[in-house]
Motif scaffolding. Structure first.
Motif, mmCIF file in Angstrom:
data_model
loop_
_atom_site.group_PDB
_atom_site.id
_atom_site.type_symbol
_atom_site.label_atom_id
_atom_site.label_comp_id
_atom_site.label_asym_id
_atom_site.label_seq_id
_atom_site.Cartn_x
_atom_site.Cartn_y
_atom_site.Cartn_z
ATOM 1 N N MET A 37 0.823 -1.209 0.000
ATOM 2 C CA MET A 37 0.000 0.000 0.000
ATOM 3 C C MET A 37 0.856 1.258 0.000
ATOM 4 S SD MET A 37 -3.103 1.111 -0.066
ATOM 5 C CE MET A 37 -4.150 -0.223 0.518
ATOM 6 N N ASP A 38 1.856 1.307 0.889
ATOM 7 C CA ASP A 38 2.733 2.475 0.942
ATOM 8 C C ASP A 38 3.507 2.640 -0.361
ATOM 9 O OD1 ASP A 38 1.894 2.966 3.498
ATOM 10 O OD2 ASP A 38 3.656 2.086 4.468
ATOM 11 N N ALA A 39 3.962 1.520 -0.901
ATOM 12 C CA ALA A 39 4.711 1.580 -2.155
ATOM 13 C C ALA A 39 3.831 2.063 -3.300
ATOM 14 C CB ALA A 39 5.290 0.207 -2.488
ATOM 15 N N LEU A 40 2.599 1.577 -3.343
ATOM 16 C CA LEU A 40 1.681 1.967 -4.411
ATOM 17 C C LEU A 40 1.355 3.452 -4.339
ATOM 18 C CD1 LEU A 40 0.002 0.879 -6.776
ATOM 19 C CD2 LEU A 40 -1.885 0.532 -5.172
ATOM 20 N N ASN A 41 1.169 3.978 -3.127
ATOM 21 C CA ASN A 41 0.892 5.410 -2.971
ATOM 22 C C ASN A 41 2.032 6.249 -3.533
ATOM 23 O OD1 ASN A 41 -1.573 4.976 -1.729
ATOM 24 N ND2 ASN A 41 -0.716 4.997 0.345
ATOM 25 N N GLN A 42 3.265 5.802 -3.333
ATOM 26 C CA GLN A 42 4.407 6.545 -3.856
ATOM 27 C C GLN A 42 4.511 6.412 -5.372
ATOM 28 O OE1 GLN A 42 6.317 8.698 -2.477
ATOM 29 N NE2 GLN A 42 7.599 8.991 -4.298
ATOM 30 N N ILE A 43 4.255 5.218 -5.870
ATOM 31 C CA ILE A 43 4.332 4.982 -7.311
ATOM 32 C C ILE A 43 3.352 5.877 -8.063
ATOM 33 C CG2 ILE A 43 3.707 3.289 -9.095
ATOM 34 C CD1 ILE A 43 5.154 1.188 -7.483
ATOM 35 N N MET A 44 2.182 6.071 -7.495
ATOM 36 C CA MET A 44 1.168 6.897 -8.146
ATOM 37 C C MET A 44 1.603 8.347 -8.291
ATOM 38 S SD MET A 44 -1.095 4.926 -9.154
ATOM 39 C CE MET A 44 -1.680 3.253 -8.930
ATOM 40 N N LYS A 45 2.628 8.745 -7.541
ATOM 41 C CA LYS A 45 3.131 10.122 -7.625
ATOM 42 C C LYS A 45 4.254 10.260 -8.657
ATOM 43 C CE LYS A 45 2.263 10.776 -2.659
ATOM 44 N NZ LYS A 45 2.886 11.056 -1.341
ATOM 45 N N GLY A 65 2.021 -8.889 -2.309
ATOM 46 C CA GLY A 65 2.761 -8.586 -3.526
ATOM 47 C C GLY A 65 1.968 -8.747 -4.803
ATOM 48 N N LEU A 66 1.099 -9.750 -4.857
ATOM 49 C CA LEU A 66 0.322 -9.987 -6.071
ATOM 50 C C LEU A 66 -0.625 -8.825 -6.356
ATOM 51 C CD1 LEU A 66 -0.538 -13.785 -5.711
ATOM 52 C CD2 LEU A 66 1.293 -12.730 -7.037
ATOM 53 N N ARG A 67 -1.356 -8.371 -5.328
ATOM 54 C CA ARG A 67 -2.270 -7.240 -5.510
ATOM 55 C C ARG A 67 -1.493 -5.966 -5.825
ATOM 56 N NH1 ARG A 67 -5.806 -6.074 -0.713
ATOM 57 N NH2 ARG A 67 -6.655 -4.543 -2.168
ATOM 58 N N PHE A 68 -0.354 -5.803 -5.143
ATOM 59 C CA PHE A 68 0.473 -4.617 -5.385
ATOM 60 C C PHE A 68 0.934 -4.554 -6.838
ATOM 61 C CE2 PHE A 68 5.046 -3.372 -5.647
ATOM 62 C CZ PHE A 68 4.837 -1.990 -5.677
ATOM 63 N N ILE A 69 1.427 -5.689 -7.346
ATOM 64 C CA ILE A 69 1.900 -5.728 -8.732
ATOM 65 C C ILE A 69 0.760 -5.431 -9.701
ATOM 66 C CG2 ILE A 69 2.878 -7.197 -10.544
ATOM 67 C CD1 ILE A 69 4.308 -8.753 -8.271
ATOM 68 N N GLU A 70 -0.388 -6.037 -9.422
ATOM 69 C CA GLU A 70 -1.544 -5.830 -10.296
ATOM 70 C C GLU A 70 -1.934 -4.357 -10.373
ATOM 71 O OE1 GLU A 70 -6.049 -7.662 -10.929
ATOM 72 O OE2 GLU A 70 -4.977 -7.985 -9.030
#
Length: 259
Positions: A37-45, A65-70
């Motif tokens: 979740m934290d990684a995805l929030n940063q990636i979106m920026k 990890g699977l949901r994060f990658i998706e």
């Protein structure tokens, strides 16, 4: 090259950062996160061209990890992803391949494998659309099957066919990997996971079986000649290996199976 690391084990993240920082590859870790979740929030920026690789664990709290990658693929559809996995989690790693994962690393991390992976990533070409094809996706295309597991079986069969044909040549994992279109580390781990033995062990079995055929069908051949015919330049080493595998020396095997 900019990298993001995602793993809920802090010791793993810090260890990866330290290893990568000492490499002569001009690789920068621009983010290190304990969950998807934290990684995805940063990636979106970030813009897609600001991130060159994602290294992520599979089992993590909040978002695995699977949901994060998706979800990450929705923003970073061309960014290479490398999965961290324990050997017992191979099934999860296999599922991750469906989301375009380029490779996976087994824990504990092998520094040499990580280096080779990052180095190849820096020089890896992409197709005209810019999107890299995952190893199993590529295999599925060649086998004409859309099932990832069938794609893996196809790759393993391809490896076996290659070794069965070129058993007499010096073994080079890189050359074998080229025939499958995959990285050497991925080919090695996939073969072991699917067959329960290493590529080297399989090649030894093939060579010894070929040697048995030569001993029976061509009894006039000298031991050193058979050794060379099956890919061993050192007949002494061949003798020891043959005895270990067959339970007797080549000479005794020839006598016992004389026509």
């Amino acid at each position: 090259m900019n990298i993001i690391i995602v793993d809920d084990e802090e010791i793993i993240r810090l260890g990866l950062e330290r290893i990568i920082s000492r490499m002569d590859l001009d690789v920068n870790v621009i983010g290190s996160y304990g969950n998807g979740m934290d990684a995805l929030n940063q990636i979106m920026k970030l813009n897609p061209d600001e991130l060159d690789c994602i290294i992520t664990d599979i089992k993590m709290p909040m978002m695995d990890g699977l949901r994060f990658i998706e979800h990450a693929r929705e923003k970073m559809d061309r960014t290479p992803v490398v999965v961290l996995s324990g050997f017992s989690e191979f099934e999860y790693a296999r599922q991750a391949l469906r989301f375009g994962v380029m490779d996976y690393l087994l824990k504990p991390i092998d520094k040499k494998q990580l280096y080779e992976l990052l180095r190849s990533l820096k020089h890896k070409g992409v197709d005209e659309s810019g999107k890299e094809e995952s190893p199993v996706e590529s295999a599925e295309g060649r086998s004409g099957c859309s099932d990832p597991q069938a794609g893996e079986h196809y790759v393993v069969d391809q490896i076996k066919a290659f070794l069965d044909k070129e058993y007499d040549r010096n073994f080079e994992l890189e050359r074998l990997a080229d025939t499958t279109g995959m990285s050497p580390s991925y080919v090695s781990r996939l073969f072991s996971a699917q067959t329960g033995q290493t590529i080297t062990d399989y090649l030894i079995e093939v060579r010894i079986e070929k040697a048995k055929q030569f001993l029976v069908d061509h009894p006039d051949l000298k031991n050193y000649q058979i050794s060379q015919l099956v890919g061993y330049s050192d007949p002494v080493y061949f003798n020891k290996l043959f005895k270990r595998m067959a339970g007797m020396t080549p000479k005794d095997y020839k006598k016992r199976n004389a026509k």
